[in-house]
Design a protein around this motif. Structure first.
Motif, PDB file in Angstrom:
ATOM      1  N   PRO A  34       0.614  -5.491   7.907  1.00 47.55           N
ATOM      2  CA  PRO A  34       2.024  -5.569   7.084  1.00 47.55           C
ATOM      3  C   PRO A  34       1.781  -5.539   5.631  1.00 47.55           C
ATOM      4  CG  PRO A  34       1.849  -7.017   9.016  1.00 47.55           C
ATOM      5  CD  PRO A  34       0.426  -6.591   8.569  1.00 47.55           C
ATOM      6  N   SER A  35       0.894  -6.510   4.932  1.00 45.12           N
ATOM      7  CA  SER A  35       1.028  -6.603   3.766  1.00 45.12           C
ATOM      8  C   SER A  35       0.385  -5.304   2.850  1.00 45.12           C
ATOM      9  CB  SER A  35      -0.013  -7.923   3.183  1.00 45.12           C
ATOM     10  OG  SER A  35       0.226  -8.777   3.789  1.00 45.12           O
ATOM     11  N   ARG A  37       0.611  -2.105   4.269  1.00 42.94           N
ATOM     12  CA  ARG A  37       1.622  -1.364   4.196  1.00 42.94           C
ATOM     13  C   ARG A  37       2.778  -1.370   3.199  1.00 42.94           C
ATOM     14  NH1 ARG A  37       4.864  -2.752   9.253  1.00 42.94           N
ATOM     15  NH2 ARG A  37       5.497  -4.205   7.781  1.00 42.94           N
ATOM     16  N   ASP A  38       3.052  -2.574   2.863  1.00 45.25           N
ATOM     17  CA  ASP A  38       4.040  -2.747   1.681  1.00 45.25           C
ATOM     18  C   ASP A  38       3.364  -2.583   0.644  1.00 45.25           C
ATOM     19  OD1 ASP A  38       5.839  -3.802   4.031  1.00 45.25           O
ATOM     20  OD2 ASP A  38       5.469  -5.779   3.623  1.00 45.25           O
ATOM     21  N   SER A  44       2.769   5.162   9.196  1.00 50.48           N
ATOM     22  CA  SER A  44       2.116   4.626  10.467  1.00 50.48           C
ATOM     23  C   SER A  44       0.721   5.009  10.606  1.00 50.48           C
ATOM     24  CB  SER A  44       2.987   4.548  11.569  1.00 50.48           C
ATOM     25  OG  SER A  44       3.431   6.028  11.939  1.00 50.48           O
ATOM     26  N   LEU A  47      -1.899   3.649   8.221  1.00 55.29           N
ATOM     27  CA  LEU A  47      -2.034   2.419   8.682  1.00 55.29           C
ATOM     28  C   LEU A  47      -2.992   2.330   9.961  1.00 55.29           C
ATOM     29  CD1 LEU A  47      -1.143  -0.299   7.492  1.00 55.29           C
ATOM     30  CD2 LEU A  47       0.731  -0.151   9.402  1.00 55.29           C
ATOM     31  N   TRP A 167      -4.663  -9.517   0.846  1.00 55.60           N
ATOM     32  CA  TRP A 167      -5.203  -8.586   1.718  1.00 55.60           C
ATOM     33  C   TRP A 167      -6.579  -7.917   0.904  1.00 55.60           C
ATOM     34  CZ3 TRP A 167      -6.086  -3.538   0.079  1.00 55.60           C
ATOM     35  CH2 TRP A 167      -5.192  -2.964  -0.841  1.00 55.60           C
ATOM     36  N   GLN A 294       3.180 -13.215  16.574  1.00 51.95           N
ATOM     37  CA  GLN A 294       3.562 -13.041  15.222  1.00 51.95           C
ATOM     38  C   GLN A 294       5.252 -12.323  15.586  1.00 51.95           C
ATOM     39  OE1 GLN A 294       1.153 -11.911  11.893  1.00 51.95           O
ATOM     40  NE2 GLN A 294      -0.089 -11.613  13.475  1.00 51.95           N
ATOM     41  N   SER A 295       5.146 -11.336  16.549  1.00 54.70           N
ATOM     42  CA  SER A 295       6.326 -10.584  16.428  1.00 54.70           C
ATOM     43  C   SER A 295       7.435 -11.245  17.536  1.00 54.70           C
ATOM     44  CB  SER A 295       6.121  -9.173  16.643  1.00 54.70           C
ATOM     45  OG  SER A 295       5.423  -8.483  15.884  1.00 54.70           O
TER      46      SER A 295
END
Length: 497
Positions: A34-35, A37-38, A44, A47, A167, A294-295
């Protein structure tokens, strides 16, 4: 301990540190996605390539690199691979775009594929058969702990340094360790065995095996991105290419890339199958569990890593202990370990049902510890038994074939379990608990099939003993334990302290 013995243990330490680093990068990136990606605005698909590209090139280089180490010297291959891995890690940490990071990860994976077969080959080279239980136990602990501790370490770095820098330090961390390992490797790892031979490296076999592995792994690692059924035709094509590879190796007049006669040895053939099946289940545990925590339960990256730590601790302890007793109990230890993994995972499911909500992850800690202890009794003893009768001059390539099977098993398991997980999640309209529990039992099914293969080895050993003695194919002679010859005599070219 003599100076010579002390030096080989120092060499083993360097090799295990390098192996830990390269295997850690399989799992540590999961919690950082996630880090990443941002920060870099990754799609996707990009990633997915950060994660799966590493596994693809890792699996692709294992056997050719193992063969090269056998024929040209393991120290040189180890050092070159480690230098390449260190440079690629620095490049990944400095990445400013998606393409930059993906290319760095591909190079990292290739370098890891060069380093890892040298580790098992060096153990074969430096230790006599009866001495290999402890070093292979340490190797098994390295494999188990590196995979399990990755999410914890990644989550810790992100928590301490923040998402934008954390990261990057996941990759930067490899640089100082890699530099020290290169220096000490040049000093302590012996130049021996393969360095004097100049036999053919079988380029046709390398090309066929590489193409076959790519065709099999590519649709597995891209399973979530390529939605059409056509992708599975690549697996069929890969199987056809591997069949041609098998035909070529049987007829190659030089020294073949893979010694196919090894698969006639029960300890090697069944051990390789157990490794493939177990890794198909073993690595998927962390993939689906970190997603669920996490989700589904709202854990942070660090909390998710901590929740998995009991598995890592159990695996480390049992691997070290298992290495000491593998020669006594043989494949029985693997059978017991697989049963413990199944029981532990089943108990984890029960704990998560009984304690709903955020407390479920902590309630599953004890069952995961049991599963981790079982895993430690599987990975290192299976590695020791599988390679117990491999000649030293083929140790690198034989170990690489074993690891290639593990990488294929990992990709196969993640593709199957991941697909089931996300399909169940979509059908259940966000029911993370139901999706996880269903996927967990699919994971258990892979471990169960591995258990059946281990039982087949044990029962086959009993049958051979009943028929009048040792396995004529060179396999285990006592219900799956290592060959008696291997416990008393050094393999050809082995190191004698």
């Amino acid at each position: 301990m003599t100076p010579e013995q002390s030096t080989r243990w120092k060499a083993l330490t360097v090799a295990l540190v390098a192996g830990f680093m390269t295997l850690l990068d399989v799992s540590i990136v999961n919690v950082a996605l996630p880090s990443i990606r941002d920060e870099l605005q990754l799609s996707s698909a990009e990633l997915q390539w950060v994660l799966s590209g590493y596994a693809l090139t890792f699996g692709l280089l294992l056997v050719p690199a193992g063969r090269f180490g056998d024929a040209r010297g393991r120290r040189n291959a180890f050092v070159v691979g480690l230098i390449l891995f260190t440079l690629a890690s620095a490049a990944a940490g400095l990445a400013q775009s998606a393409l930059w990071l993906v290319v760095a990860r591909l190079v990292q994976g290739a370098a890891a594929g060069i380093v890892n077969p040298q580790v098992s080959g060096l153990i074969q080279q430096m230790f006599e058969p009866k001495e290999r239980g402890k070093p292979f136990g340490l190797l098994g602990a390295t494999i188990g702990v590196s995979t399990a501790v990755g999410p914890l370490l990644g989550g810790l770095l992100i928590a301490l340094l923040g998402p934008s820098e954390g990261w990057r330090w996941i990759f930067y961390l490899n640089v100082p360790i890699g530099i020290v390992a290169v220096i000490l490797g040049m000093r302590w790892i012996p130049l021996a065995q393969g360095g004097k031979r100049r036999e053919s490296l079988d380029p046709v076999g390398v090309a066929l095996l590489g193409l076959g592995v790519v065709l099999v792994l590519l649709p597995l690692v891209q399973e979530r991105e390529w939605t059409g059924a056509w992708k599975w035709l690549l697996v069929v094509a890969g199987a056809a290419v591997l069949a041609v590879f098998w035909w070529w190796e049987r007829r190659f007049r030089g020294t073949a890339l893979v010694e196919l006669s090894l698969f006639k040895v029960r300890s090697y053939g069944l051990g390789a199958l157990i490794g493939l099946l177990y890794f198909a289940g073993f690595t998927t545990i962390f993939f689906i569990y970190t997603l669920y925590l996490q989700s589904g339960l709202g854990y942070s990256a660090l909390e998710a890593g901590l929740a998995i730590t009991p598995f890592a601790v159990g695996s480390a302890v049992a691997s070290a202990v298992g290495g000491r007793f593998v020669q006594r109990f043989g494949r029985h230890m693997v059978v017991g370990g697989l049963i413990a993994v199944i029981v532990g995972l089943a108990a984890a499911d029960i704990a998560l049902r009984l304690v709903p909500g955020s407390g479920g992850g902590w309630a599953a800690a004890l069952p995961l510890l049991v599963a981790g202890l079982g895993s430690g009794f599987v990975i290192s003893p299976n590695q020791t038994l599988t390679l117990s009768e491999v000649p030293v001059e083929r140790a690198g390539s034989a170990g690489a074939v074993l690891q290639t099977g593990q990488r294929i098993g990992t990709a196969m398991g993640i593709a199957a379990v991941g697909s089931f997980f996300f399909n169940r999640l979509a059908a259940g309209q966000g029911d993370w608990g139901g999706a996880f529990r269903g996927s967990l039992w699919l994971t258990v099914s892979f471990v169960t099939v591995a258990l059946l293969a281990a039982l087949a080895d044990v029962l086959s050993g009993r049958r051979h003993r009943a028929e009048g003695g040792a396995d004529r194919d060179g396999g285990a002679d006592r219900d799956g334990s290592a060959d008696r010859r291997d416990r008393t005599e050094p393999a050809s070219g082995g190191h004698r302290p």
